[in-house]
Scaffold this motif. Sequence first.
Motif, PDB file in Angstrom:
ATOM      1  N   LEU A 193       0.831  -1.204   0.000  1.00 30.67           N
ATOM      2  CA  LEU A 193       0.000   0.000   0.000  1.00 30.67           C
ATOM      3  C   LEU A 193       0.868   1.257   0.000  1.00 30.67           C
ATOM      4  O   LEU A 193       0.584   2.232  -0.719  1.00 30.67           O
ATOM      5  CB  LEU A 193      -0.926  -0.004   1.214  1.00 30.67           C
ATOM      6  CG  LEU A 193      -1.876   1.199   1.345  1.00 30.67           C
ATOM      7  CD1 LEU A 193      -2.806   1.278   0.131  1.00 30.67           C
ATOM      8  CD2 LEU A 193      -2.685   1.100   2.646  1.00 30.67           C
ATOM      9  N   ALA A 194       1.955   1.242   0.779  1.00 31.01           N
ATOM     10  CA  ALA A 194       2.841   2.406   0.829  1.00 31.01           C
ATOM     11  C   ALA A 194       3.497   2.653  -0.526  1.00 31.01           C
ATOM     12  O   ALA A 194       3.646   3.806  -0.959  1.00 31.01           O
ATOM     13  CB  ALA A 194       3.903   2.208   1.910  1.00 31.01           C
ATOM     14  N   ASP A 239      10.299   4.613 -11.490  1.00 32.07           N
ATOM     15  CA  ASP A 239       9.540   4.881 -10.264  1.00 32.07           C
ATOM     16  C   ASP A 239      10.093   4.149  -9.051  1.00 32.07           C
ATOM     17  O   ASP A 239      10.150   4.696  -7.957  1.00 32.07           O
ATOM     18  CB  ASP A 239       8.068   4.482 -10.466  1.00 32.07           C
ATOM     19  CG  ASP A 239       7.415   5.252 -11.595  1.00 32.07           C
ATOM     20  OD1 ASP A 239       7.548   6.491 -11.618  1.00 32.07           O
ATOM     21  OD2 ASP A 239       6.799   4.610 -12.478  1.00 32.07           O
ATOM     22  N   ILE A 240      10.468   2.878  -9.264  1.00 36.32           N
ATOM     23  CA  ILE A 240      10.917   2.053  -8.143  1.00 36.32           C
ATOM     24  C   ILE A 240      12.196   1.315  -8.548  1.00 36.32           C
ATOM     25  O   ILE A 240      12.230   0.636  -9.578  1.00 36.32           O
ATOM     26  CB  ILE A 240       9.840   1.017  -7.727  1.00 36.32           C
ATOM     27  CG1 ILE A 240       8.529   1.714  -7.354  1.00 36.32           C
ATOM     28  CG2 ILE A 240      10.341   0.169  -6.563  1.00 36.32           C
ATOM     29  CD1 ILE A 240       7.387   0.739  -7.067  1.00 36.32           C
ATOM     30  N   LEU A 241      13.224   1.453  -7.726  1.00 38.21           N
ATOM     31  CA  LEU A 241      14.442   0.668  -7.898  1.00 38.21           C
ATOM     32  C   LEU A 241      14.417  -0.477  -6.895  1.00 38.21           C
ATOM     33  O   LEU A 241      14.178  -0.263  -5.696  1.00 38.21           O
ATOM     34  CB  LEU A 241      15.690   1.517  -7.651  1.00 38.21           C
ATOM     35  CG  LEU A 241      16.267   2.347  -8.800  1.00 38.21           C
ATOM     36  CD1 LEU A 241      17.585   2.993  -8.361  1.00 38.21           C
ATOM     37  CD2 LEU A 241      16.487   1.500 -10.044  1.00 38.21           C
ATOM     38  N   VAL A 242      14.627  -1.683  -7.386  1.00 44.47           N
ATOM     39  CA  VAL A 242      14.736  -2.855  -6.529  1.00 44.47           C
ATOM     40  C   VAL A 242      16.175  -3.341  -6.619  1.00 44.47           C
ATOM     41  O   VAL A 242      16.717  -3.474  -7.724  1.00 44.47           O
ATOM     42  CB  VAL A 242      13.775  -3.968  -6.974  1.00 44.47           C
ATOM     43  CG1 VAL A 242      13.966  -5.215  -6.114  1.00 44.47           C
ATOM     44  CG2 VAL A 242      12.334  -3.492  -6.914  1.00 44.47           C
ATOM     45  N   LYS A 259       3.538  10.557  -7.261  1.00 46.78           N
ATOM     46  CA  LYS A 259       4.619  10.801  -8.233  1.00 46.78           C
ATOM     47  C   LYS A 259       5.968  10.968  -7.551  1.00 46.78           C
ATOM     48  O   LYS A 259       6.809  11.779  -7.961  1.00 46.78           O
ATOM     49  CB  LYS A 259       4.294  12.011  -9.118  1.00 46.78           C
ATOM     50  CG  LYS A 259       3.016  11.855  -9.931  1.00 46.78           C
ATOM     51  CD  LYS A 259       2.841  13.003 -10.906  1.00 46.78           C
ATOM     52  CE  LYS A 259       1.520  12.876 -11.674  1.00 46.78           C
ATOM     53  NZ  LYS A 259       1.390  11.595 -12.396  1.00 46.78           N
ATOM     54  N   GLN A 260       6.145  10.211  -6.486  1.00 44.83           N
ATOM     55  CA  GLN A 260       7.433  10.187  -5.784  1.00 44.83           C
ATOM     56  C   GLN A 260       8.066   8.807  -5.966  1.00 44.83           C
ATOM     57  O   GLN A 260       7.397   7.842  -6.339  1.00 44.83           O
ATOM     58  CB  GLN A 260       7.233  10.529  -4.302  1.00 44.83           C
ATOM     59  CG  GLN A 260       6.735  11.960  -4.113  1.00 44.83           C
ATOM     60  CD  GLN A 260       6.296  12.256  -2.701  1.00 44.83           C
ATOM     61  OE1 GLN A 260       6.565  11.504  -1.767  1.00 44.83           O
ATOM     62  NE2 GLN A 260       5.600  13.378  -2.521  1.00 44.83           N
ATOM     63  N   GLN A 261       9.356   8.725  -5.711  1.00 47.74           N
ATOM     64  CA  GLN A 261      10.102   7.501  -6.022  1.00 47.74           C
ATOM     65  C   GLN A 261      10.385   6.668  -4.778  1.00 47.74           C
ATOM     66  O   GLN A 261      10.435   7.188  -3.657  1.00 47.74           O
ATOM     67  CB  GLN A 261      11.423   7.871  -6.715  1.00 47.74           C
ATOM     68  CG  GLN A 261      11.226   8.501  -8.092  1.00 47.74           C
ATOM     69  CD  GLN A 261      12.539   9.006  -8.649  1.00 47.74           C
ATOM     70  OE1 GLN A 261      13.167   9.888  -8.060  1.00 47.74           O
ATOM     71  NE2 GLN A 261      12.955   8.474  -9.796  1.00 47.74           N
ATOM     72  N   SER A 262      10.602   5.377  -5.019  1.00 50.96           N
ATOM     73  CA  SER A 262      10.840   4.435  -3.926  1.00 50.96           C
ATOM     74  C   SER A 262      12.041   3.546  -4.252  1.00 50.96           C
ATOM     75  O   SER A 262      12.372   3.320  -5.422  1.00 50.96           O
ATOM     76  CB  SER A 262       9.610   3.539  -3.692  1.00 50.96           C
ATOM     77  OG  SER A 262       8.438   4.301  -3.509  1.00 50.96           O
ATOM     78  N   ILE A 263      12.658   3.031  -3.197  1.00 56.46           N
ATOM     79  CA  ILE A 263      13.725   2.029  -3.318  1.00 56.46           C
ATOM     80  C   ILE A 263      13.346   0.849  -2.446  1.00 56.46           C
ATOM     81  O   ILE A 263      12.985   1.012  -1.274  1.00 56.46           O
ATOM     82  CB  ILE A 263      15.087   2.598  -2.879  1.00 56.46           C
ATOM     83  CG1 ILE A 263      15.571   3.669  -3.866  1.00 56.46           C
ATOM     84  CG2 ILE A 263      16.132   1.492  -2.776  1.00 56.46           C
ATOM     85  CD1 ILE A 263      16.879   4.330  -3.460  1.00 56.46           C
ATOM     86  N   VAL A 264      13.415  -0.353  -3.026  1.00 56.38           N
ATOM     87  CA  VAL A 264      13.149  -1.587  -2.283  1.00 56.38           C
ATOM     88  C   VAL A 264      14.464  -2.352  -2.190  1.00 56.38           C
ATOM     89  O   VAL A 264      15.042  -2.740  -3.209  1.00 56.38           O
ATOM     90  CB  VAL A 264      12.075  -2.450  -2.972  1.00 56.38           C
ATOM     91  CG1 VAL A 264      11.867  -3.755  -2.212  1.00 56.38           C
ATOM     92  CG2 VAL A 264      10.760  -1.679  -3.074  1.00 56.38           C
ATOM     93  N   LEU A 265      14.922  -2.547  -0.972  1.00 61.17           N
ATOM     94  CA  LEU A 265      16.218  -3.177  -0.743  1.00 61.17           C
ATOM     95  C   LEU A 265      16.030  -4.629  -0.310  1.00 61.17           C
ATOM     96  O   LEU A 265      15.313  -4.917   0.648  1.00 61.17           O
ATOM     97  CB  LEU A 265      16.982  -2.403   0.333  1.00 61.17           C
ATOM     98  CG  LEU A 265      18.453  -2.736   0.483  1.00 61.17           C
ATOM     99  CD1 LEU A 265      19.242  -2.235  -0.716  1.00 61.17           C
ATOM    100  CD2 LEU A 265      19.004  -2.099   1.764  1.00 61.17           C
ATOM    101  N   VAL A 308      13.320  10.624  -3.868  1.00 58.99           N
ATOM    102  CA  VAL A 308      13.067   9.362  -3.169  1.00 58.99           C
ATOM    103  C   VAL A 308      12.530   9.676  -1.771  1.00 58.99           C
ATOM    104  O   VAL A 308      13.201  10.317  -0.963  1.00 58.99           O
ATOM    105  CB  VAL A 308      14.346   8.514  -3.069  1.00 58.99           C
ATOM    106  CG1 VAL A 308      14.117   7.329  -2.126  1.00 58.99           C
ATOM    107  CG2 VAL A 308      14.744   8.004  -4.447  1.00 58.99           C
ATOM    108  N   THR A 309      11.324   9.226  -1.524  1.00 56.66           N
ATOM    109  CA  THR A 309      10.695   9.500  -0.227  1.00 56.66           C
ATOM    110  C   THR A 309      10.325   8.228   0.532  1.00 56.66           C
ATOM    111  O   THR A 309       9.907   8.306   1.681  1.00 56.66           O
ATOM    112  CB  THR A 309       9.418  10.336  -0.424  1.00 56.66           C
ATOM    113  OG1 THR A 309       8.561   9.668  -1.362  1.00 56.66           O
ATOM    114  CG2 THR A 309       9.765  11.717  -0.960  1.00 56.66           C
TER     115      THR A 309
END
Length: 754
Positions: free
Chosen positions: A428-429, A553-556, A437-443, A570-571
């Motif tokens: 959901l987040a 949008d999302i870097l994994v 329209k903000q970016q995310s990183i999944v580590l 990135v927020t």
Amino acid sequence: MHELDVAVPTPLAQTFTYTAEIAVSAGTRVLVPFGKRRLVGVVLGAAGATDPGQKLKAIEHVIDEAPVYSPVVLEIAKWISTYYFHPIGEVLRTMLPASATKVVDETYVLTEKGKAARAEGHALKKVFARKDELTAATLKAKLRKLPEAPPLKEMLKAGLLSKTRSTSMRARAEEGFAPAEKGEAAEIVMPTLTATQAEVTATLIREGLDFDGTPKPFLLHGVTGAGKTEVYLRTIAATLERSPEAQTLVLVPEISLTPQMTRVFERRFPGRVAVVHSALSDPDRWAALSRIRKGEASILIGPRSAVFGPFRQLCLILVDEEHDGSYKQTTGLPYNGRDVAVLRGKLEGATVVLGSATPSMESYQNALTGRYSLLELPERATGRPLPTVSIVEADKTAKFGSLVSRRGPAGPAMQGEPEIPIDPRVVLALRDNLARKQQSIVLVNRRGYAFYLFSLEKKKAVQCPQCSISLTLHARSAVLRCHYCDYATTTEKLTRERPDETFIAVGYGSQKAEDAVTRMVPGARVVRIDSDSVNERDFLPKTLNAFRDGEIDILVGTQILAKGHDFPNVTLIVILEVDQLLDLPDFRAGERTFQLLVQASGRAGRAELAGEVLVQTIRAGHPVVATALRQDFKAFAAAELQFRQQHCYPPFARMIAIELNGEEKPRLDELCRRIEGWIEQMAALRPDLVQKVRILGPAVPPIEMVRRRHRRSLIFCATDTAALRQLAQHFLTAFQKLPADVRLKIDVDPQSLI
């Protein structure tokens, strides 16, 4: 006739004496005969007294017009050789960048007399059938096949051939990375320093640059986003104000950070920055180092090997992310670039600044005891708060794994959609962040598709046949690969060879996480970055630039994404499964976990937008996780240092790890019994020495076999450094002759015990 002391790149821990008709300066490379080979050695200076009756060989060729190793670099090489128990010749070979390695080429050319003899049917006709000149290797290979041909020496003496030598650079295959950008001429708007930044910068100038003598190294501890880079830039500017010829070394832990750092420094100091890293072509590296050597560049940026750069006037050394394990080389010469940087600063009289948001325990303890000067930046330069960090407790009852079917249209495959236990709150987040329209990183902590395959019948993981470690599932469940020896097979072949077994794909890696995030967050542009995906040339810098420009949008990815990157939009940072890091059989496990959590969290909310971090874990109450969530380094360090002191671990003791490996296990075990006997003998003969050193092993390490070679480990640990090194030297002397095929590796100050 001059007698010279020459270091030759061999495993022998000694130097050799050669003669030369002319004086050759220390630091110059020379071509010397060594047994049946010809090697490139380095002149260390005039030789000491030699036996008058000893027959000395002569240097064949002086390669360099001027020394390529400065007196300071030679001193560093001698220190490294002694400290790390490594032959001086191999140290010097490691220190010289491949880009500067010149290869001496020999060519044999037919003289006019030789051409005439060839026309008359001489044996030369078969050798020089179509060409008038041949390389030494080609000529000698042909002569070996022609026993009727006269020896090479006779043909040279008869004037049929002439020999020429030249030096050339041999380029290697380039490793997928783009050269740094050129300087930008645009006017730079200098950011206003915070009060703390200004105070820290003033201290560096007053107690570092303007200090009369060699200052103590500085440890700059600043939270992520505190503006350490701006402090670096202002300090460099102050250095250049005091002397336009002054030079600065900037070390970064990974080449992935080099373009970003270069872009920032080149804007501030256009035309004065040189960059070196392993992905540049040899000519580019050679050109960059030449600019430093000639004084045409003021700043050299690069990873650990840049610490050996040929500076003319080195005044400032900056080690960014000083805690990072990448500064320790793990193959060949196992030196620590950070520690060598501190030594070089001492020898050069240069100011050394070690920067990090999560300092290593060694550096922090040095600061607490006064060996280093501690400087702190406790708040972000933007004035924005650190990101809010929340725990998402993972479901401990999540299913064991996904069943791998035995047949399908494309061979074995996973049954059903790729599923990983990402909590619905995390999904959901990610969706909400995309909508804003903000970016995310999944580590994700490991690469690959699934962690491993598990056989339900044998009740164990499918292991590499060459290493005692499970194979990682890659390429969307099609390929099984070993991350130690690179052995690979396919799930189709495995299920065909073992038809009576049922396999479960356990866990997940970055590939599976990429698929899952793409499916769970519809419409998101998702890209994966890990050591598998960056093999393609330019993939990493292009992807990071695209992410910075908002095209992704999302870097994994894996830990490579947690290191020093600055992405203003990135927020949201999602960290999945760090639990297994805490369970590693290594006393640094807690430190590594804390650093990963804090560094990864620091990628969020670095600009005007607020940041949020979600950590999915089953160990929410673990003290390391708790202090990392609060970004409380001092609390973590206090507990960690207390633990280290109680158990006599670094930084309160020094450690030397020795690995013995061989293909035949019985032979290796017999050697271990001999070592145990030696330990007992030393305890009886030198109780004063052995009682000061804790000896662990010889024992089987967590990964018992790599590349079909069985491994045994022996660890020496002591608070008395002199006793530790003395006992290690006794061991190396006693076991300098090892059984056939057994190899020994020694690692001083090891960063990993696995």
